[in-house]
Design a protein around this motif. Structure first.
Motif, PDB file in Angstrom:
ATOM      1  N   UNK A  44       0.820  -1.220   0.000  1.00 44.89           N
ATOM      2  CA  UNK A  44       0.000   0.000   0.000  1.00 44.89           C
ATOM      3  C   UNK A  44       0.850   1.265   0.000  1.00 44.89           C
ATOM      4  N   UNK A  45       2.154   1.109  -0.198  1.00 47.38           N
ATOM      5  CA  UNK A  45       3.049   2.267  -0.140  1.00 47.38           C
ATOM      6  C   UNK A  45       2.669   3.368  -1.123  1.00 47.38           C
ATOM      7  N   UNK A  46       2.126   2.981  -2.265  1.00 46.37           N
ATOM      8  CA  UNK A  46       1.805   3.988  -3.275  1.00 46.37           C
ATOM      9  C   UNK A  46       0.562   4.802  -2.891  1.00 46.37           C
ATOM     10  N   UNK A  47      -0.159   4.339  -1.881  1.00 51.83           N
ATOM     11  CA  UNK A  47      -1.332   5.107  -1.447  1.00 51.83           C
ATOM     12  C   UNK A  47      -0.917   6.038  -0.323  1.00 51.83           C
ATOM     13  N   UNK A  48      -0.963   7.338  -0.557  1.00 52.93           N
ATOM     14  CA  UNK A  48      -0.586   8.215   0.545  1.00 52.93           C
ATOM     15  C   UNK A  48      -1.623   8.090   1.648  1.00 52.93           C
ATOM     16  N   UNK A  49      -1.152   7.946   2.869  1.00 51.36           N
ATOM     17  CA  UNK A  49      -2.085   7.864   3.980  1.00 51.36           C
ATOM     18  C   UNK A  49      -2.626   9.247   4.268  1.00 51.36           C
ATOM     19  N   UNK A  50      -3.940   9.323   4.429  1.00 46.50           N
ATOM     20  CA  UNK A  50      -4.549  10.603   4.758  1.00 46.50           C
ATOM     21  C   UNK A  50      -4.602  10.710   6.275  1.00 46.50           C
ATOM     22  N   UNK A  51      -3.579  11.308   6.825  1.00 44.88           N
ATOM     23  CA  UNK A  51      -3.472  11.391   8.278  1.00 44.88           C
ATOM     24  C   UNK A  51      -4.362  12.514   8.834  1.00 44.88           C
ATOM     25  N   UNK A  52      -4.796  13.415   7.944  1.00 44.41           N
ATOM     26  CA  UNK A  52      -5.568  14.576   8.377  1.00 44.41           C
ATOM     27  C   UNK A  52      -6.800  14.253   9.192  1.00 44.41           C
ATOM     28  N   UNK A  53      -7.583  13.277   8.699  1.00 41.80           N
ATOM     29  CA  UNK A  53      -8.823  12.918   9.398  1.00 41.80           C
ATOM     30  C   UNK A  53      -8.517  12.350  10.782  1.00 41.80           C
ATOM     31  N   UNK A  54      -7.418  11.589  10.876  1.00 45.58           N
ATOM     32  CA  UNK A  54      -7.033  11.006  12.165  1.00 45.58           C
ATOM     33  C   UNK A  54      -6.628  12.104  13.149  1.00 45.58           C
ATOM     34  N   UNK A  55      -5.902  13.107  12.633  1.00 47.33           N
ATOM     35  CA  UNK A  55      -5.489  14.237  13.477  1.00 47.33           C
ATOM     36  C   UNK A  55      -6.730  15.001  13.953  1.00 47.33           C
ATOM     37  N   UNK A  56      -7.644  15.262  13.022  1.00 50.10           N
ATOM     38  CA  UNK A  56      -8.850  16.012  13.396  1.00 50.10           C
ATOM     39  C   UNK A  56      -9.703  15.246  14.412  1.00 50.10           C
ATOM     40  N   UNK A  57      -9.878  13.929  14.181  1.00 47.62           N
ATOM     41  CA  UNK A  57     -10.680  13.118  15.129  1.00 47.62           C
ATOM     42  C   UNK A  57     -10.079  13.177  16.521  1.00 47.62           C
ATOM     43  N   UNK A  58      -8.749  13.043  16.570  1.00 49.98           N
ATOM     44  CA  UNK A  58      -8.064  13.037  17.856  1.00 49.98           C
ATOM     45  C   UNK A  58      -8.198  14.407  18.541  1.00 49.98           C
ATOM     46  N   UNK A  59      -8.020  15.470  17.772  1.00 50.94           N
ATOM     47  CA  UNK A  59      -8.110  16.827  18.339  1.00 50.94           C
ATOM     48  C   UNK A  59      -9.515  17.077  18.875  1.00 50.94           C
ATOM     49  N   UNK A  60     -10.525  16.669  18.100  1.00 47.52           N
ATOM     50  CA  UNK A  60     -11.917  16.877  18.543  1.00 47.52           C
ATOM     51  C   UNK A  60     -12.255  16.034  19.758  1.00 47.52           C
ATOM     52  N   UNK A  61     -11.698  14.821  19.800  1.00 48.39           N
ATOM     53  CA  UNK A  61     -11.947  13.944  20.952  1.00 48.39           C
ATOM     54  C   UNK A  61     -11.414  14.593  22.231  1.00 48.39           C
ATOM     55  N   UNK A  62     -10.304  15.334  22.095  1.00 52.43           N
ATOM     56  CA  UNK A  62      -9.713  16.016  23.251  1.00 52.43           C
ATOM     57  C   UNK A  62     -10.320  17.412  23.450  1.00 52.43           C
ATOM     58  N   UNK A  63     -11.246  17.786  22.552  1.00 51.02           N
ATOM     59  CA  UNK A  63     -11.907  19.092  22.614  1.00 51.02           C
ATOM     60  C   UNK A  63     -10.899  20.248  22.605  1.00 51.02           C
ATOM     61  N   UNK A  64      -9.935  20.151  21.699  1.00 49.99           N
ATOM     62  CA  UNK A  64      -8.916  21.196  21.566  1.00 49.99           C
ATOM     63  C   UNK A  64      -9.162  22.011  20.298  1.00 49.99           C
TER      64      UNK A  64
END
Length: 189
Positions: free
Chosen positions: A5-25
């Motif tokens: 799956x190396x050729x597929x760039x991982x979309x880390x953005x959604x994971x960052x946003x979910x984590x930030x929202x979970x912490x209410x930051x």
């Protein structure tokens, strides 16, 4: 590594946003903690910028997690994954086969035959049980349900349940929203 799956760039953005929202930051709070700018963080969350490893580590620290965890929770950019019936060897000890590979929003397993019927399950999120073959008895919240081939039982998150196959070679499919997804408001609050 040789990951296909190396050729597929991982979309880390959604994971960052979910984590930030979970912490209410706010983005501003993360910027302050990480030393990165709000516009850059916003670009990361919207997958407009691909953070370097060190930037991602700063973001992870600010979100009280690790870069590895964020990458694990990242969505592969628009992927389609086929799991063939004969493609994976089921674990014959438990005769269970995972139908979803990797870290996704849904988790699904196929159980063949019986399993430890004394084991009680309680999932954080909603779950669907479908009987592909055979028959199953499910005990949920103190009530017993008998399911035959083609029957479906829906259990909302938090429902305690246990089940057992009542005929040999029973096959059931269990699809659940993955535990890492904040799908339900915490009912204990």
């Amino acid at each position: 590594m040789g990951d296909h799956k190396e050729h597929q760039p991982l979309r880390v953005g959604a994971a960052v946003r979910r984590r930030r929202r979970a912490l209410e930051l706010t983005l501003a709070a993360v910027a302050e903690r990480s030393g990165l700018s709000v516009p850059f963080l916003s670009q990361i969350e919207n997958d407009k910028a691909r953070p370097s490893r060190s930037s991602l580590e700063k973001v992870a620290d600010a979100l009280r997690t690790t870069a590895v965890e964020l990458l694990a929770a990242a969505d592969p950019a628009c992927s389609v994954d086929l799991v063939r019936a004969d493609g994976t060897e089921p674990d014959f000890e438990r005769r269970v086969r995972s139908l979803v590979r990797g870290h996704h929003q849904l988790h699904a397993s196929e159980y063949t035959g019986d399993h430890d019927e004394g084991r009680e399950f309680q999932h954080r999120n909603d779950e669907l049980m479908y009987v592909a073959d055979g028959a199953v008895e499910v005990e949920a919240e103190g009530r017993a349900y008998r399911l035959g081939r083609g029957d479906t039982l829906y259990l909302t998150g938090g429902v305690r349940h246990r089940w057992r196959a009542t005929v040999p070679d029973t096959r059931i499919i269990v699809v659940a929203v993955a535990e890492h997804i904040e799908a339900v408001q915490d009912r204990s609050r």
